[in-house]
Enzyme design. Structure first.
Site, PDB file in Angstrom:
ATOM      1  CE  LYS A  37      -4.537  -0.647   0.535  1.00  0.00           C
ATOM      2  NZ  LYS A  37      -3.480  -0.902  -0.214  1.00  0.00           N
ATOM      3  CB  THR A  64      -1.128  -0.109   1.218  1.00  0.00           C
ATOM      4  OG1 THR A  64      -2.051   0.940   0.894  1.00  0.00           O
ATOM      5  CG2 THR A  64      -0.175   0.657   2.643  1.00  0.00           C
ATOM      6  CB  SER A 122       4.996  -0.939  -0.249  1.00  0.00           C
ATOM      7  OG  SER A 122       4.427  -2.148   0.465  1.00  0.00           O
ATOM      8  CB  CYS A 165       5.856   1.229  -5.277  1.00  0.00           C
ATOM      9  SG  CYS A 165       5.423  -0.102  -3.977  1.00  0.00           S
ATOM     10  N   GLY A 208      -5.637   7.080   7.478  1.00  0.00           N
ATOM     11  CA  GLY A 208      -5.501   6.044   6.581  1.00  0.00           C
ATOM     12  C   GLY A 208      -4.464   4.813   7.012  1.00  0.00           C
ATOM     13  CB  THR A 256       1.927   1.472  -4.978  1.00  0.00           C
ATOM     14  OG1 THR A 256       2.620   1.294  -3.703  1.00  0.00           O
ATOM     15  CG2 THR A 256       1.038   2.785  -4.989  1.00  0.00           C
ATOM     16  CB  ALA A 297       0.730   3.666  -8.864  1.00  0.00           C
TER      17      ALA A 297
END
Length: 176
Positions: A38, A6, A129, A164, A50, A167, A161
């Site tokens: 989240k 996440t 992450s 990672c 979150g 993500t 995103a």
């Protein structure tokens, strides 16, 4: 095997607070869920929060945090410190594996199970992450752009995103 993966980011700018997170939940090397929620509001919508980490653990912590927020009449700092104390000292809570970002228009805190309540120096908080990727992007945008808090959160999540593997591009963003 543990579920993980996440990116959560909160940005405070121009008397606004925005928090965002991606939707990916990973089990080992498999995307287990792509549209997880989240991010949420707490204490009658006054607090944005979150989580990163184990989902059931985070829900337990959110419930405890809500109790603390009510007990301290929405005082985010006091509630965060008291949750961190309980989390660190309680035999059951100590085993929970999650982190929380909680924010209102005045404060941002990262709360961990080791008793940490961290208030960032630069009005940007990240966990998860892809957090360091989002943090780098947000810091640059804070310095070199006129983007709003929610725009910085969105663009930082996009960049995270793209870099990672834990993500994704399914984002939830809340602003107050």
């Amino acid at each position: 095997m543990t579920l993980h993966g996440t990116t959560i980011i909160a940005v405070k700018k121009d008397k606004k607070i925005a928090i965002g997170g991606d939707g990916q939940v990973t089990l080992g090397s498999v995307v287990f869920k792509a549209k997880s929620q989240k991010i949420r509001t707490l204490y009658n919508g006054e607090i944005l929060a979150g989580f990163a980490g184990a989902t059931a653990d985070a829900f337990t912590l959110f419930e405890r945090f809500e109790v603390k927020l009510k007990e301290y009449k929405g005082n985010l700092k006091k509630a965060a410190v008291e949750l961190a104390k309980d989390w660190r000292n309680d035999k059951y809570l100590r085993r929970l594996e999650a982190m929380i970002i909680a924010a209102d228009v005045n404060n941002i805190f990262i709360i961990s199970g080791t008793g940490d309540v961290i208030e960032p120096d630069d009005n940007i908080a990240v966990i998860g992450s892809g957090g360091t990727f989002a943090l780098s992007a947000a810091r640059a945008m804070m310095l070199f752009s006129e983007l709003s808090a929610s725009q910085i959160v969105e663009e930082s999540l996009k960049i995270a995103a793209d870099i990672c593997i834990y993500t994704n591009h399914n984002r939830t963003i809340l602003e107050k």
